[in-house]
Design an enzyme around this catalytic site. Structure first.
Site, PDB file in Angstrom:
ATOM      1  N   ASN A  13     -25.476  34.441 -11.013  1.00 14.75           N
ATOM      2  CA  ASN A  13     -26.284  33.428 -11.688  1.00 14.75           C
ATOM      3  C   ASN A  13     -26.643  32.342 -10.661  1.00 14.75           C
ATOM      4  O   ASN A  13     -25.782  31.586 -10.206  1.00 14.75           O
ATOM      5  CB  ASN A  13     -25.441  32.872 -12.845  1.00 14.75           C
ATOM      6  CG  ASN A  13     -26.066  31.683 -13.543  1.00 14.75           C
ATOM      7  OD1 ASN A  13     -26.829  30.929 -12.948  1.00 14.75           O
ATOM      8  ND2 ASN A  13     -25.716  31.508 -14.795  1.00 14.75           N
ATOM      9  N   ASP A  72     -15.776  31.065 -15.470  1.00 17.18           N
ATOM     10  CA  ASP A  72     -16.147  31.615 -16.778  1.00 17.18           C
ATOM     11  C   ASP A  72     -16.075  30.461 -17.756  1.00 17.18           C
ATOM     12  O   ASP A  72     -15.072  29.744 -17.794  1.00 17.18           O
ATOM     13  CB  ASP A  72     -15.200  32.740 -17.191  1.00 17.18           C
ATOM     14  CG  ASP A  72     -15.843  33.603 -18.265  1.00 17.18           C
ATOM     15  OD1 ASP A  72     -16.906  34.197 -17.996  1.00 17.18           O
ATOM     16  OD2 ASP A  72     -15.317  33.675 -19.388  1.00 17.18           O
ATOM     17  N   GLY A 156     -28.235  25.983 -21.815  1.00 12.84           N
ATOM     18  CA  GLY A 156     -27.293  26.537 -22.797  1.00 12.84           C
ATOM     19  C   GLY A 156     -27.216  25.687 -24.054  1.00 12.84           C
ATOM     20  O   GLY A 156     -28.237  25.342 -24.663  1.00 12.84           O
TER      21      GLY A 156
END
Ligand code: IMP
Length: 197
Positions: A13, A72, A156
């Site tokens: 990413n 994560d 997001g």
């Protein structure tokens, strides 16, 4: 561990790689991404942020022979028993549609009938050495969810998240202000306190 000079960022990413590169640059650490090295992207089969961060870091360290750092992260909603959590990216579907993901969270919350809007962003950071060592740090920022979504600065779930003590969403904040208090900043502070002092 001696202070590292080069770290593989175990991510494909580009945004995440850039952000991690910027956080490590002041320590004189060069970052290269797993994508740039052509490393395969492991499937995120873990059931916790820690398991997923560690499996990504381990795969990148083993394949590259360098120290590897993986992140994560996700949004954990109290009334949804921590969902979407490790599935935060997956709730946005294959087209990465976060308007849809935020609607799904809103709908799921309505279905619970709960008025609890508390939530937290979590960031797990795993650092793996090629000879098998692993360290893990977890950062968090607590807040509450608001609808309708507000602001266009973040990514997001930022438009529906208001950190405790604030009245604007993460997407309404200047990126520098968000980065100073975010879950990722919290995890990085823990990591740099241990390895880069
Ligand atoms: P990962 O790439 O599997 O770690 O997925 C992380 C997902 O969590 C992202 O795609 C976002 O949906 C969500 N997320 C993580 N950090 C943030 C943040 O700072 N703001 C908004 N959403 C975030």
């Amino acid at each position: 561990m001696a202070r590292p000079t080069k770290i593989v960022v175990a991510s494909h990413n580009a945004g995440k790689v850039r952000e991690i590169g910027a956080l490590l640059a002041p320590f004189g650490i060069e970052t290269v991404s797993a994508g740039d090295l052509g490393l395969p992207e492991p499937e995120e089969t873990g059931l916790t942020f820690q398991a997923n961060a560690e499996l990504k870091a381990r795969a990148a360290a083993d394949a590259s022979g360098f120290l590897a750092l993986a992140d994560d992260s996700g949004l954990c909603v109290t009334a949804l028993d921590g969902d979407p959590g490790i599935y935060s990216a997956r709730w946005a579907g294959p087209t990465k549609d976060f308007d849809l993901a935020m609607k799904k969270v809103e709908q799921a919350l309505k279905e619970t009938g709960s008025s609890d809007r508390s939530a937290a962003f979590i960031c797990g950071l795993a650092l793996a050495t090629p000879d098998g060592d692993m360290d893990y740090f977890e950062g968090r920022i607590a807040g509450a969810l608001v609808w309708p979504p507000r602001g266009d600065k973040g990514f997001g779930y930022d438009p529906v998240f208001v950190a405790d003590g604030y009245d604007i969403t993460f997407a309404e904040m200047d990126p520098d202000a968000k980065h100073a208090i975010s879950h990722r900043a919290d995890a990085f502070r823990q990591l740099t306190d241990v390895f880069l002092k």
